[in-house]
Every structure is written in C-alpha cells, then in structure tokens.
Design a protein around this motif. Structure first.
Motif, short mmCIF file in Angstrom:
data_model
loop_
_atom_site.label_atom_id
_atom_site.label_comp_id
_atom_site.label_asym_id
_atom_site.label_seq_id
_atom_site.Cartn_x
_atom_site.Cartn_y
_atom_site.Cartn_z
N THR A 11 3.88 69.10 24.76
CA THR A 11 3.27 69.85 25.85
C THR A 11 1.94 70.43 25.37
N SER A 12 1.15 70.92 26.31
CA SER A 12 -0.13 71.54 25.92
C SER A 12 0.11 72.78 25.05
N GLU A 13 1.21 73.49 25.32
CA GLU A 13 1.54 74.68 24.51
C GLU A 13 1.93 74.27 23.09
N GLU A 14 2.73 73.21 22.97
CA GLU A 14 3.14 72.73 21.64
C GLU A 14 1.93 72.25 20.85
N ARG A 15 1.03 71.53 21.53
CA ARG A 15 -0.17 71.03 20.86
C ARG A 15 -1.06 72.19 20.41
N ALA A 16 -1.18 73.20 21.26
CA ALA A 16 -2.00 74.37 20.91
C ALA A 16 -1.39 75.10 19.71
N HIS A 17 -0.06 75.16 19.66
CA HIS A 17 0.58 75.84 18.53
C HIS A 17 0.32 75.08 17.23
N ILE A 18 0.48 73.77 17.25
CA ILE A 18 0.20 72.96 16.05
C ILE A 18 -1.25 73.16 15.63
N ARG A 19 -2.16 73.14 16.58
CA ARG A 19 -3.59 73.34 16.28
C ARG A 19 -3.80 74.69 15.60
N CYS A 46 11.04 64.65 16.94
CA CYS A 46 12.09 63.66 16.64
C CYS A 46 13.04 64.18 15.57
N SER A 47 12.84 65.41 15.13
CA SER A 47 13.69 66.00 14.09
C SER A 47 14.76 66.89 14.74
N CYS A 48 15.54 67.54 13.91
CA CYS A 48 16.59 68.44 14.39
C CYS A 48 16.11 69.87 14.55
N PHE A 49 14.83 70.14 14.26
CA PHE A 49 14.32 71.51 14.28
C PHE A 49 13.78 71.89 15.65
N LYS A 50 14.09 73.11 16.08
CA LYS A 50 13.63 73.60 17.39
C LYS A 50 12.15 73.94 17.38
N THR A 51 11.65 74.44 16.25
CA THR A 51 10.23 74.75 16.14
C THR A 51 9.69 74.18 14.83
N ILE A 52 8.40 73.93 14.81
CA ILE A 52 7.77 73.44 13.58
C ILE A 52 7.77 74.52 12.50
N ASP A 53 7.79 75.78 12.94
CA ASP A 53 7.72 76.89 11.99
C ASP A 53 8.97 77.04 11.14
N GLU A 54 10.09 76.49 11.57
CA GLU A 54 11.33 76.65 10.81
C GLU A 54 11.60 75.51 9.83
#
Length: 195
Positions: A11-19, A46-54
């Motif tokens: 999503t645009s929110e997910e992309r903004a967070h990664i950025r 594609c992983s088992c993690f809910k957020t990239i931060d974890e």
C-alpha cells in the motif's frame, strides 16, 4: 516466482514506511528507490512478520533487521569514503548504496519467531542466504553487480565477489554483526576466527 515469494507493491502507507525507515535511500535516483521499496515490501509481505520493524536481523540476536541494515549502510559509506581518501579506491556509489541497503533482503523469508525465539524457516534449509534475495532483485531488474554481490555476500558462501563494493559490504556487515553479538553478550566473529 511461486513457492518462495510473489512480487508485492504494498500500500502507499507501507511504501512510505519503508521509505522512512531505510537510511541512505534518499541518496539514490527515484526509480531505484522505488525498486528497493518493492524488494523490501515483497520480502516482508511474503514473510510471517506483521511489520518490517519486528523482523530480527539474525537468528542469534534480537537486533532488528532494519537497524542492522541501516548500520551497514552507515559504516559502508564511512569505509568507502576512507578508502577513497586513503587509497584512491574507485567506488560506484549508486551500486554500493543499493548493495548495502539490499544485502539482507531475504532475511524476512529466512527467519521466524516461535515462542519468543528466533528460528530459521524451512526456506532457509532449502536455499542459502543471499541467493533468494538475488532472485527477488533479478526479477525486479537490478544490475548484475548488485544481484551477484547480494547472492554471494554471506560468510558461508562458497565464493565471494571481487568488486570493491562487495569488499566494503563484507566489513560493514561483519562489523554490525559483531555489534549484535556483543550486545547479546555472545562471542563476536572476530574472536572466533583463527589464522
């Protein structure tokens, strides 16, 4: 690709967070930034993690992956600058920064958490760290140097790239890995090696 991953835009929110969480991304052209974000979204979604931060950075530590990657980018840039100033080394900055940011792109697919313990996934027993990341990067369209350096950067890889960018990644990555071991009060790699 199928079994291991499917390219994801997020999503645009997910992309903004990664950025926002990837240090050094703003040093690259916009199109490359977008490809890097797609690679990270793909691996994470594609992983088992809910957020990239974890996502943990290692199977032996709670040191988070994004923190590790950002440290590798910081130290890689410092090493490159010093080697240019001291040894007149030639560095392709655009490729180096891509390599530093993307070197552990497959970690979300290779690690999982089970009852507060970091474990390796079934995929990790089927394909070596770096190779799965290289497959993702190849499908997105990164350069051969970025793909092959990511594919062969792991310390247990049967061979390693000979380019300057691979050399810089190696030392920045191990410096950060040793930091993770030290904060967990484990023996760092530099103390395990013998000549």
């Amino acid at each position: 690709m199928g079994a291991f991953y499917t390219l994801q835009e997020g999503t645009s929110e997910e992309r903004a967070h990664i950025r926002n969480v990837l240090w050094g991304l703003d040093r690259l052209p916009w199109a490359i930034q977008e490809n890097i974000i797609t690679a990270w979204i793909t691996s994470w979604k594609c992983s088992c993690f809910k957020t990239i931060d974890e996502v943990p950075g290692f199977s032996f530590s709670e040191y988070k992956l994004i923190e590790h990657v950002n440290d590798v980018v910081h130290f890689g840039i410092v090493l490159a600058e010093r080697s240019i100033n001291r040894w007149n080394t030639h560095v392709n900055w655009e490729e180096l920064i891509q390599i530093l940011i993307l070197h552990d792109i497959d970690k979300p697919l290779l690690l999982a958490k089970e009852e507060n313990e970091v474990i390796k996934t079934e995929i990790a027993s089927q394909i070596q760290h770096g190779v799965l990341g290289a497959l993702i990067l190849n499908e997105i369209g990164f350069s051969d140097k970025v793909i092959t350096t990511v594919a062969t950067h792991a310390t247990n890889s049967p061979f390693h790239g000979s380019n300057t960018e691979a050399y810089i990644l190696h030392y920045a990555d191990l410096f950060s890995a040793d930091h993770a071991l030290r904060i967990d009060e484990k023996t760092p790699f530099y103390q395990r090696m013998s000549l």
